[in-house]
Design a protein around this motif. Structure first.
Motif, PDB file in Angstrom:
ATOM      1  N   ILE A  62      56.418  -5.316 -37.044  1.00 43.03           N
ATOM      2  CA  ILE A  62      55.364  -5.794 -37.945  1.00 43.03           C
ATOM      3  C   ILE A  62      54.468  -6.738 -37.159  1.00 43.03           C
ATOM      4  N   SER A  63      53.462  -6.164 -36.516  1.00 37.10           N
ATOM      5  CA  SER A  63      52.541  -6.933 -35.677  1.00 37.10           C
ATOM      6  C   SER A  63      51.165  -6.298 -35.745  1.00 37.10           C
ATOM      7  N   ALA A  64      50.133  -7.136 -35.914  1.00 33.12           N
ATOM      8  CA  ALA A  64      48.765  -6.634 -36.007  1.00 33.12           C
ATOM      9  C   ALA A  64      48.285  -6.013 -34.713  1.00 33.12           C
ATOM     10  N   SER A  65      48.942  -6.315 -33.603  1.00 33.98           N
ATOM     11  CA  SER A  65      48.526  -5.759 -32.308  1.00 33.98           C
ATOM     12  C   SER A  65      49.288  -4.493 -31.945  1.00 33.98           C
ATOM     13  N   GLN A  66      50.202  -4.048 -32.801  1.00 38.43           N
ATOM     14  CA  GLN A  66      51.030  -2.881 -32.510  1.00 38.43           C
ATOM     15  C   GLN A  66      50.790  -1.796 -33.552  1.00 38.43           C
ATOM     16  N   VAL A  67      50.983  -0.551 -33.120  1.00 37.59           N
ATOM     17  CA  VAL A  67      50.915   0.585 -34.037  1.00 37.59           C
ATOM     18  C   VAL A  67      52.120   0.488 -34.992  1.00 37.59           C
ATOM     19  N   PRO A  68      51.913   0.730 -36.303  1.00 37.56           N
ATOM     20  CA  PRO A  68      50.731   1.314 -36.933  1.00 37.56           C
ATOM     21  C   PRO A  68      49.712   0.324 -37.484  1.00 37.56           C
ATOM     22  N   LEU A  69      50.062  -0.982 -37.573  1.00 41.25           N
ATOM     23  CA  LEU A  69      49.129  -1.925 -38.173  1.00 41.25           C
ATOM     24  C   LEU A  69      47.806  -1.980 -37.426  1.00 41.25           C
ATOM     25  N   SER A  70      47.842  -1.850 -36.110  1.00 43.86           N
ATOM     26  CA  SER A  70      46.600  -1.920 -35.336  1.00 43.86           C
ATOM     27  C   SER A  70      45.635  -0.801 -35.696  1.00 43.86           C
ATOM     28  N   LEU A  71      46.157   0.333 -36.163  1.00 42.26           N
ATOM     29  CA  LEU A  71      45.285   1.457 -36.518  1.00 42.26           C
ATOM     30  C   LEU A  71      44.445   1.146 -37.759  1.00 42.26           C
ATOM     31  N   THR A  72      44.894   0.231 -38.572  1.00 42.31           N
ATOM     32  CA  THR A  72      44.168  -0.090 -39.812  1.00 42.31           C
ATOM     33  C   THR A  72      43.013  -1.044 -39.572  1.00 42.31           C
ATOM     34  N   GLN A  73      42.824  -1.510 -38.337  1.00 39.82           N
ATOM     35  CA  GLN A  73      41.806  -2.507 -38.050  1.00 39.82           C
ATOM     36  C   GLN A  73      40.642  -1.960 -37.230  1.00 39.82           C
TER      37      GLN A  73
ATOM     38  N   CYS B   9      57.988 -20.298 -46.398  1.00 39.48           N
ATOM     39  CA  CYS B   9      56.712 -19.564 -46.372  1.00 39.48           C
ATOM     40  C   CYS B   9      56.818 -18.316 -45.514  1.00 39.48           C
ATOM     41  N   ALA B  10      57.423 -18.451 -44.337  1.00 41.73           N
ATOM     42  CA  ALA B  10      57.551 -17.293 -43.440  1.00 41.73           C
ATOM     43  C   ALA B  10      58.394 -16.205 -44.078  1.00 41.73           C
ATOM     44  N   THR B  11      59.478 -16.587 -44.740  1.00 41.09           N
ATOM     45  CA  THR B  11      60.342 -15.607 -45.390  1.00 41.09           C
ATOM     46  C   THR B  11      59.613 -14.876 -46.501  1.00 41.09           C
ATOM     47  N   SER B  12      58.885 -15.619 -47.326  1.00 46.37           N
ATOM     48  CA  SER B  12      58.160 -15.013 -48.440  1.00 46.37           C
ATOM     49  C   SER B  12      57.102 -14.036 -47.949  1.00 46.37           C
ATOM     50  N   ASN B  13      56.335 -14.443 -46.935  1.00 45.80           N
ATOM     51  CA  ASN B  13      55.270 -13.577 -46.410  1.00 45.80           C
ATOM     52  C   ASN B  13      55.852 -12.319 -45.774  1.00 45.80           C
ATOM     53  N   ARG B  14      56.926 -12.478 -44.994  1.00 41.33           N
ATOM     54  CA  ARG B  14      57.504 -11.321 -44.307  1.00 41.33           C
ATOM     55  C   ARG B  14      58.120 -10.353 -45.315  1.00 41.33           C
TER      56      ARG B  14
ATOM     57  N   ARG C  35      55.480  -3.908 -48.941  1.00 37.65           N
ATOM     58  CA  ARG C  35      54.241  -3.114 -48.908  1.00 37.65           C
ATOM     59  C   ARG C  35      54.351  -1.998 -47.876  1.00 37.65           C
ATOM     60  N   TRP C  36      54.952  -2.317 -46.743  1.00 45.86           N
ATOM     61  CA  TRP C  36      55.131  -1.346 -45.652  1.00 45.86           C
ATOM     62  C   TRP C  36      55.966  -0.159 -46.138  1.00 45.86           C
ATOM     63  N   LEU C  37      57.140  -0.444 -46.675  1.00 49.82           N
ATOM     64  CA  LEU C  37      58.067   0.612 -47.060  1.00 49.82           C
ATOM     65  C   LEU C  37      57.603   1.379 -48.294  1.00 49.82           C
ATOM     66  N   ASP C  38      56.871   0.717 -49.175  1.00 49.83           N
ATOM     67  CA  ASP C  38      56.393   1.394 -50.380  1.00 49.83           C
ATOM     68  C   ASP C  38      55.425   2.525 -50.052  1.00 49.83           C
ATOM     69  N   ARG C  39      54.761   2.442 -48.892  1.00 51.26           N
ATOM     70  CA  ARG C  39      53.822   3.500 -48.515  1.00 51.26           C
ATOM     71  C   ARG C  39      54.538   4.793 -48.148  1.00 51.26           C
ATOM     72  N   ALA C  40      55.857   4.704 -47.898  1.00 49.27           N
ATOM     73  CA  ALA C  40      56.563   5.895 -47.410  1.00 49.27           C
ATOM     74  C   ALA C  40      57.747   6.312 -48.252  1.00 49.27           C
ATOM     75  N   LYS C  41      58.313   5.403 -49.039  1.00 54.22           N
ATOM     76  CA  LYS C  41      59.644   5.641 -49.611  1.00 54.22           C
ATOM     77  C   LYS C  41      59.713   6.884 -50.491  1.00 54.22           C
ATOM     78  N   SER C  42      58.651   7.187 -51.208  1.00 54.60           N
ATOM     79  CA  SER C  42      58.718   8.310 -52.147  1.00 54.60           C
ATOM     80  C   SER C  42      58.456   9.647 -51.490  1.00 54.60           C
ATOM     81  N   ARG C  43      57.961   9.632 -50.238  1.00 52.77           N
ATOM     82  CA  ARG C  43      57.574  10.887 -49.590  1.00 52.77           C
ATOM     83  C   ARG C  43      58.194  11.087 -48.211  1.00 52.77           C
ATOM     84  N   HIS C  44      58.923  10.112 -47.698  1.00 54.46           N
ATOM     85  CA  HIS C  44      59.472  10.257 -46.353  1.00 54.46           C
ATOM     86  C   HIS C  44      60.732   9.413 -46.232  1.00 54.46           C
ATOM     87  N   PRO C  45      61.814   9.941 -45.626  1.00 51.64           N
ATOM     88  CA  PRO C  45      63.022   9.136 -45.420  1.00 51.64           C
ATOM     89  C   PRO C  45      62.721   7.939 -44.517  1.00 51.64           C
TER      90      PRO C  45
END
Length: 611
Positions: A104-115, A149-154, A160-170
């Motif tokens: 989970i890093s803005a400089s790494q794929v896949p998050l970097s692709l969204t920017q 704060c760090a725990t809540s944000n992470r 949000r990350w897993l919700d994009r895939a859970k219903s359509r991909h293992p």
């Protein structure tokens, strides 16, 4: 424009070049009057220049706007915009890391692709497979409040990350807890509970957690993991720390109906207590450390494991004899009963990958164990001795060599990784002769430069192995490279004369030698000769090669060599802008379409390789 026109029209032009004339007061007054007239002209020119500059500035602004307009419209017809979403999706998926799960890093794929742009963001967010795997490092803060704060944000980001895939991909998830995080404000179980909410969709799960968090995840009902196929426990400990994992073998997660791949690393529990369906397992990895010996297995357990998991495809084991008492059940021990109705030879028909690390293992028992089973489908092998006694120089015959001799012919192994300290170089060559289809060879060595007895001058490549080194380990040098130069009947003279008629590793395509005393000339000769042999064999296609495909010579595609000497001045590229961190030989080999990397030692900092 004639820039000398004004001077040529001056009535005082003759006096301008004379240094011996002093004007009279009347002449001085006339010159001042003359200058005053041209000062008015100069002011008029300044006005015109200002007006012209305004025009130029306006034109420059207009030029910029037109250029911006053109570039903006060129983007409308840019080839990237013409790529169908399906292909762009495929490219994005291929960009995911292949050696670890995405982080989970803005400089790494896949998050970097969204920017990048709105289109890429839309494509990335609508591609479930991009978000189907993630490595979660439990955060820690410097203070209680910052940790909260760090725990809540992470945790919110993970959902949000897993919700994009859970219903359509293992899902594939790795959960890691660093040493000593703050666990205040009730955050201790936040991430384990978050993972449990997705258990119905998890296919692969890796856990490296403190004891309490670990039990929260694994002490669940099998029905909570309907598609779980791979479970990895990595519980390494530092010296002095208490081992982890005691009692986890009885956890309900091991009864997951589809579980078939298990990685058991540094777990303080006997692997054989697991209530898994051993016949269903296709991958087993068991390893430990000096602090957690319970993860090792002994010879008896290895043979029982082979009987229990006869359908295994990948087997990675660390072997030891530290367990004098058996940890096997009576039913498991019965598998080794010679009076039972069992075949004389144990066959693992589906085993394709075998990795063995021997730690303090009796040689005779190891040899008996390795020759007790057959692996007709084996293609990938990794083998190493660790802290072995007696030294490998006194072991004859070598257990791994006897293992190769006991296997059915032809041997199908195409990839071999061997630790340099695992066998003498003579045994190494004997093993190579039994692997005629070998395509990938890696002589692994991770020792420090301080561990080597350097013979010769490290600054001029005049290095040699000591006699003691030659008899106790694989000692890569120019002689090893020359031994990997097979000859082809009827081939024309090539770059390096060849005296041996034996075809050793004719199919070799990828070679990695971590620590060598190969000279740069030896490396160059090796590559040129292999390429020449490959070219000549392809051109001639002799009858012997047509009838026996094993006689064909493959070109070297990938070469990695680490030397025990610094980069010599002769290998430096003068133009640093063109060097790109490479030397002359590396650039030469890459020009031949060989993916080559040659790394040199840094003695000033006792590093293997200079950066």
């Amino acid at each position: 424009m004639n820039t000398n026109g004004y001077l040529s029209n001056s009535p005082y032009r003759r006096l301008l070049s004379a240094n011996d004339h002093s004007p009279s007061p009347s002449e001085g007054a006339q010159v001042k009057t003359f200058i005053q007239g041209y000062l008015n002209d100069l002011e008029a020119l300044d006005v015109q220049i200002s007006e012209a500059q305004l025009v130029l500035d306006r034109l420059a602004i207009e030029h910029t706007e037109v250029d911006r307009l053109i570039n903006a419209h060129r983007q409308l017809i840019h080839p990237l915009r013409l790529i169908p979403w399906e292909i762009l999706t495929h490219i994005f998926v291929l960009s995911l890391p292949d050696t670890h799960l995405p982080v989970i890093s803005a400089s790494q794929v896949p998050l970097s692709l969204t920017q990048v742009c709105r289109i890429w963001r839309a494509v990335a967010l609508s591609t479930p497979s991009l978000w189907a795997s993630v490595h979660i490092a439990i955060p820690r803060g410097q203070t209680d409040l910052s940790h909260l704060c760090a725990t809540s944000n992470r945790a919110e980001c993970v959902m949000r990350w897993l919700d994009r895939a859970k219903s359509r991909h293992p899902l594939s998830i790795s959960l890691y807890c660093p040493t000593g995080p703050q666990m205040t404000y009730g955050t201790r179980n936040v991430f384990p509970r978050t993972i449990l909410t997705y258990s119905l969709h998890i296919r692969e799960l890796e856990l490296n957690l403190p004891e309490q968090n670990l039990r929260l995840v694994v002490n669940t009902e099998p029905q909570a993991w309907p598609i779980l196929e791979k479970l990895t426990l990595r519980l390494p400990t530092l010296s002095g720390d208490a081992p982890r994992g005691v009692g986890v073998a009885s956890a309900g997660i091991w009864r997951a109906p589809k579980l078939r791949r298990v990685v058991w690393e540094s777990v303080e529990e006997a692997f054989f207590k697991l209530p898994v369906k051993f016949k269903q397992l296709t991958e087993i990895a068991i390893s430990g450390s000096n602090n957690v010996r319970a993860s090792f297995i002994n010879p008896l357990e290895f043979l029982v494991l082979s009987h229990l998991s006869s359908n295994v495809e990948t087997l990675r084991l660390q072997l030891t004899d530290v367990h004098s008492d058996t940890r096997l059940s009576a039913q498991q021990m019965a598998l080794l009963d010679p009076t039972a109705d069992s075949p004389e030879q144990l066959v693992l028909p589906n085993l394709t990958t075998l990795e063995l690390a021997d730690m303090f293992f009796p040689v005779d028992e190891l040899q008996a164990m390795l020759t007790a089973f057959r692996t007709p489908a084996l293609t990938t092998v990794k083998y190493s001795f660790v802290d072995h006694s007696p030294p490998v120089s006194t072991i004859n015959p070598h257990p791994f060599l006897e293992f190769l001799r006991s296997q059915p012919r032809p041997n199908m192994i195409t990839s071999w990784t061997v630790n340099a300290k695992s066998m003498p170089i003579t045994t190494f060559f004997e093993c190579l002769r039994l692997m005629p289809l070998l395509k990938s060879l890696w002589v692994e060595d991770s020792r420090s430069l301080r561990d080597y007895d350097i013979g010769g001058d490290v600054n001029d490549q005049q290095l040699f192995w000591t006699n003691d080194e030659m008899v106790r380990e694989v000692a890569p040098d120019d002689g090893l490279l020359q031994a990997l130069l097979p000859t082809v009947h009827g081939s024309q003279p090539v770059y390096l004369p060849i005296t041996s008629n034996e075809a050793l590793c004719p199919r070799l395509e990828r070679l990695r030698l971590d620590r060598t005393r190969c000279s740069l000339d030896g490396i160059r000769d090796f590559v040129h000769t292999r390429l020449a042999l490959c070219t000549s064999s392809q051109a001639e296609q002799s009858e012997s090669m047509a009838s026996t495909s094993a006689n064909g010579v493959s070109r070297i595609k990938r070469l990695r060599v680490g030397t025990l000497y610094p980069r010599p001045p002769s290998d430096l590229i003068e133009d640093a802008t063109q060097a790109q961190g490479r030397g002359m030989l590396e650039a030469e080999l890459r020009a031949l379409d060989v993916d080559a990397m040659i790394l040199f030692s840094d003695y000033d900092h006792h590093r293997y390789y200079s950066t």
